[in-house]
Design an enzyme around this catalytic site. Structure first.
Site, PDB file in Angstrom:
ATOM      1  N   GLY A  11       3.186  -5.791  11.108  1.00 49.53           N
ATOM      2  CA  GLY A  11       2.490  -6.883  10.168  1.00 49.53           C
ATOM      3  C   GLY A  11       3.090  -6.458   8.691  1.00 49.53           C
ATOM      4  O   GLY A  11       3.173  -6.193   7.330  1.00 49.53           O
ATOM      5  N   ALA A  12       4.368  -6.795   8.660  1.00 48.06           N
ATOM      6  CA  ALA A  12       4.803  -6.516   7.463  1.00 48.06           C
ATOM      7  C   ALA A  12       5.369  -7.782   6.209  1.00 48.06           C
ATOM      8  O   ALA A  12       5.525  -6.848   4.556  1.00 48.06           O
ATOM      9  CB  ALA A  12       6.594  -6.643   7.385  1.00 48.06           C
ATOM     10  N   ALA A  13       4.622  -8.284   5.916  1.00 50.18           N
ATOM     11  CA  ALA A  13       4.173  -8.722   4.758  1.00 50.18           C
ATOM     12  C   ALA A  13       2.620  -9.050   4.694  1.00 50.18           C
ATOM     13  O   ALA A  13       2.224  -9.258   3.586  1.00 50.18           O
ATOM     14  CB  ALA A  13       4.010 -10.480   5.383  1.00 50.18           C
ATOM     15  N   ILE A  16       0.064  -3.185   2.900  1.00 45.50           N
ATOM     16  CA  ILE A  16       0.958  -1.557   3.434  1.00 45.50           C
ATOM     17  C   ILE A  16       2.729  -1.794   3.750  1.00 45.50           C
ATOM     18  O   ILE A  16       3.729  -1.244   2.910  1.00 45.50           O
ATOM     19  CB  ILE A  16       0.284  -0.868   4.834  1.00 45.50           C
ATOM     20  CG1 ILE A  16      -1.281  -0.114   4.306  1.00 45.50           C
ATOM     21  CG2 ILE A  16       1.285  -0.261   5.029  1.00 45.50           C
ATOM     22  CD1 ILE A  16      -1.366   0.399   5.979  1.00 45.50           C
ATOM     23  N   GLY A  17       2.710  -2.634   4.346  1.00 40.32           N
ATOM     24  CA  GLY A  17       3.608  -3.451   4.545  1.00 40.32           C
ATOM     25  C   GLY A  17       4.934  -3.565   3.228  1.00 40.32           C
ATOM     26  O   GLY A  17       5.626  -2.996   3.245  1.00 40.32           O
ATOM     27  N   ASP A 161      -4.593  11.329   6.122  1.00 44.14           N
ATOM     28  CA  ASP A 161      -5.780  12.200   5.910  1.00 44.14           C
ATOM     29  C   ASP A 161      -5.203  13.710   5.596  1.00 44.14           C
ATOM     30  O   ASP A 161      -6.451  14.096   4.986  1.00 44.14           O
ATOM     31  CB  ASP A 161      -6.725  12.350   7.518  1.00 44.14           C
ATOM     32  CG  ASP A 161      -6.813  10.555   8.012  1.00 44.14           C
ATOM     33  OD1 ASP A 161      -8.115  10.176   7.527  1.00 44.14           O
ATOM     34  OD2 ASP A 161      -6.264  10.090   9.385  1.00 44.14           O
ATOM     35  N   HIS A 189      -8.217   9.405  13.906  1.00 47.12           N
ATOM     36  CA  HIS A 189      -8.012   8.877  12.164  1.00 47.12           C
ATOM     37  C   HIS A 189      -9.468   7.862  12.450  1.00 47.12           C
ATOM     38  O   HIS A 189      -9.603   6.789  12.437  1.00 47.12           O
ATOM     39  CB  HIS A 189      -7.181   7.966  12.170  1.00 47.12           C
ATOM     40  CG  HIS A 189      -7.235   7.367  10.800  1.00 47.12           C
ATOM     41  ND1 HIS A 189      -7.301   7.873   9.717  1.00 47.12           N
ATOM     42  CD2 HIS A 189      -7.307   5.764  10.703  1.00 47.12           C
ATOM     43  CE1 HIS A 189      -7.085   6.713   8.631  1.00 47.12           C
ATOM     44  NE2 HIS A 189      -7.622   5.658   9.012  1.00 47.12           N
TER      45      HIS A 189
HETATM   46  P1  NAX Z   1      -3.540  -6.377   5.806  1.00 45.19           P
HETATM   47  O1  NAX Z   1      -3.928  -7.233   6.468  1.00 45.19           O
HETATM   48  O2  NAX Z   1      -2.891  -7.021   4.074  1.00 45.19           O
HETATM   49  O3  NAX Z   1      -1.656  -6.366   6.847  1.00 45.19           O
HETATM   50  C1  NAX Z   1      -1.987  -7.152   8.056  1.00 45.19           C
HETATM   51  C2  NAX Z   1      -0.323  -7.607   8.278  1.00 45.19           C
HETATM   52  O4  NAX Z   1      -1.058  -7.399   9.670  1.00 45.19           O
HETATM   53  C3  NAX Z   1      -0.590  -9.123   8.186  1.00 45.19           C
HETATM   54  O5  NAX Z   1      -0.103  -9.196   7.262  1.00 45.19           O
HETATM   55  C4  NAX Z   1      -0.888  -9.797   9.292  1.00 45.19           C
HETATM   56  O6  NAX Z   1      -0.512 -11.113   9.327  1.00 45.19           O
HETATM   57  C5  NAX Z   1      -0.390  -8.600  10.485  1.00 45.19           C
HETATM   58  N1  NAX Z   1      -0.374  -8.809  11.338  1.00 45.19           N
HETATM   59  C6  NAX Z   1      -1.848  -8.810  12.707  1.00 45.19           C
HETATM   60  N2  NAX Z   1      -1.406  -8.613  13.768  1.00 45.19           N
HETATM   61  C7  NAX Z   1       0.089  -9.077  14.105  1.00 45.19           C
HETATM   62  C8  NAX Z   1       0.464  -8.501  15.218  1.00 45.19           C
HETATM   63  N3  NAX Z   1       0.383  -8.748  16.560  1.00 45.19           N
HETATM   64  N4  NAX Z   1       1.656  -8.386  15.283  1.00 45.19           N
HETATM   65  C9  NAX Z   1       2.769  -8.517  13.699  1.00 45.19           C
HETATM   66  N5  NAX Z   1       2.044  -8.863  12.814  1.00 45.19           N
HETATM   67  C10 NAX Z   1       0.313  -8.682  12.478  1.00 45.19           C
HETATM   68  O7  NAX Z   1      -3.853  -4.509   6.143  1.00 45.19           O
HETATM   69  P2  NAX Z   1      -3.566  -3.542   5.935  1.00 45.19           P
HETATM   70  O8  NAX Z   1      -3.862  -3.185   4.241  1.00 45.19           O
HETATM   71  O9  NAX Z   1      -1.801  -4.006   5.931  1.00 45.19           O
HETATM   72  O10 NAX Z   1      -3.272  -2.433   6.753  1.00 45.19           O
HETATM   73  C11 NAX Z   1      -2.309  -2.836   7.870  1.00 45.19           C
HETATM   74  C12 NAX Z   1      -3.667  -1.657   9.249  1.00 45.19           C
HETATM   75  O11 NAX Z   1      -3.689  -0.762   8.893  1.00 45.19           O
HETATM   76  C13 NAX Z   1      -4.969  -2.055   9.873  1.00 45.19           C
HETATM   77  O12 NAX Z   1      -5.133  -2.263  10.415  1.00 45.19           O
HETATM   78  C14 NAX Z   1      -5.797  -1.288   8.949  1.00 45.19           C
HETATM   79  O13 NAX Z   1      -7.136  -0.840   9.335  1.00 45.19           O
HETATM   80  C15 NAX Z   1      -4.754   0.374   9.293  1.00 45.19           C
HETATM   81  N6  NAX Z   1      -4.901   1.321   8.007  1.00 45.19           N
HETATM   82  C16 NAX Z   1      -4.351   2.589   8.683  1.00 45.19           C
HETATM   83  C17 NAX Z   1      -4.564   3.934   7.811  1.00 45.19           C
HETATM   84  C18 NAX Z   1      -3.785   4.741   8.676  1.00 45.19           C
HETATM   85  O14 NAX Z   1      -3.960   5.800   8.323  1.00 45.19           O
HETATM   86  N7  NAX Z   1      -4.776   5.061  10.089  1.00 45.19           N
HETATM   87  C19 NAX Z   1      -5.251   3.448   6.833  1.00 45.19           C
HETATM   88  C20 NAX Z   1      -4.403   2.657   6.007  1.00 45.19           C
HETATM   89  C21 NAX Z   1      -5.102   1.613   6.451  1.00 45.19           C
HETATM   90  O15 NAX Z   1      -6.177   1.229   6.587  1.00 45.19           O
END
Ligand code: NAX
Length: 328
Positions: A11-13, A16-17, A161, A189
């Site tokens: 999910g590097a792009a 969070i990435g 958290d 979480h």
């Molecule tokens: P974004 O939607 O901005 O980015 C996710 C990226 O992952 C996208 O670029 C997408 O193309 C890519 N992706 C999706 N499926 C993939 C796969 N199978 N292989 C490789 N790349 C893939 O989300 P973002 O805000 O960066 O959040 C990422 C994840 O973190 C979400 O599931 C979010 O719910 C989770 N979080 C977890 C937290 C925690 O404390 N554990 C807190 C923050 C966040 O909510």
């Protein structure tokens, strides 16, 4: 110069990435003397790959002395090849009208495949941190899909958290956030998590005694920490990204470099402690040293805490049973 550490990020792009990669490359996660190779995974769709290309261009333009190489790919087996650390951030977000059950199943597919790829090609000592939600259950699925790797290599992120709880407690008790020790976030979480400051101290002073307010604990602190993610979305229009990336950096930093005796919260497979069934990925207090974590045992669990732990465990068990049929 040390040998570079291979860090895979999925999910590097994503958002969070974008908040994470530059800090890893500048040495904030593994130390200012530790070169890294970034191995970045994105979905095999043009838009995601184009965005990843742009992020890699920006990484190049930072000319980070510690960044030995960057690989961008849509193939998990390329991204995880010989990875020493794997940050699994990418996940399927909840779409309009999507039920929680469907979200679980969509993510189960992703984490089954990624667990299998890690099993096949990653370093045998790979340290895996699952950030993508539902993080605990996704970590469980990846762990179960990687039978040749030590289950202890798989963790889920509860550090955000933990950090949120630290900050709220520091404000309430009027102490410096960096002085607080002995805080725990138990469980999943999700809003059912249980932030527990019964044993927290700052400069030797017990903060429960200082705050001394059961009503604040039950009606402000616990719900505010649990719903902080939703409050950020409400305020920013987007979910937490910089603070989530920061927590991922903290989690891996402490796992690799040690917590110096401090308790930190990690989602780790239970060893049966505190009545949590073995294998369930649960937020526990741990200390870390020499690249290993140790569960803090024998923490007293009072009635209030037991109820809170039971509630978050019940949710995790429900998630686990929802995906059990996929795991053989
Ligand atoms: P974004 O939607 O901005 O980015 C996710 C990226 O992952 C996208 O670029 C997408 O193309 C890519 N992706 C999706 N499926 C993939 C796969 N199978 N292989 C490789 N790349 C893939 O989300 P973002 O805000 O960066 O959040 C990422 C994840 O973190 C979400 O599931 C979010 O719910 C989770 N979080 C977890 C937290 C925690 O404390 N554990 C807190 C923050 C966040 O909510």
């Amino acid at each position: 110069m040390k040998k570079p550490v291979r860090v895979a990020v999925t999910g590097a792009a994503g958002q969070i990435g974008y908040a994470l990669l530059f800090r890893i490359a500048s040495g904030e996660m593994l130390g200012k003397d530790q070169p890294v190779i970034l191995q970045l995974l994105e979905l095999p769709i043009d838009k995601a790959q184009a965005a990843l290309k742009g992020v890699i261009m920006e990484l190049e333009d930072c000319a980070f002395p510690l960044l030995a190489d960057v690989v961008g790919t849509d193939d998990p087996e390329v991204a995880f090849k010989d990875a020493d650390i794997a940050l699994l951030v990418g996940a399927r977000p909840r779409g309009p009208g999507m039920e929680r059950k469907d979200l679980l199943l969509e993510n189960a597919k992703i984490f089954t495949a990624q667990g299998a790829a890690l099993n096949k090609v990653a370093s045998r000592d790979v340290k895996v941190l699952v950030v993508g939600n539902p993080a605990n259950t996704n970590a469980y699925i990846a762990m179960k899909s990687a039978p040749d790797l030590n289950p202890r290599n798989f963790t889920a992120m509860l550090r955000l958290d933990h950090n949120r709880a630290l900050s709220q407690l520091a404000t309430k008790a009027d102490v410096a956030v960096g002085d607080i020790e002995g805080l725990i976030v138990w469980g999943n979480h999700s809003p059912t998590m249980y932030p527990d400051y019964r044993f927290a101290t700052a400069n030797g002073q017990n903060l429960k005694d200082k705050v001394g307010d059961a009503d604040w604990n039950a009606n402000t602190f616990i719900p505010q920490v649990g719903k902080r993610g939703a409050a950020i979305i409400e305020a920013r229009g987007l979910s937490s990204a910089a603070s989530a990336a920061n927590a991922a950096i903290d989690h891996i930093h402490d796992w690799v470099l040690g917590s110096n005796g401090k308790w930190v919260t990690m989602g780790v497979p239970s060893d049966g402690s505190y009545g949590i069934p073995e294998g369930v990925i649960f937020g526990f207090a741990v200390t870390t040293e020499n690249g290993e974590y140790t569960l803090v045992k024998d923490i007293e669990v009072d009635d209030f805490s037991q109820k809170a732990i039971d509630k978050t465990l019940a949710e995790l068990e429900e998630e686990r049973s929802g995906v059990a049929h996929l795991l053989g």
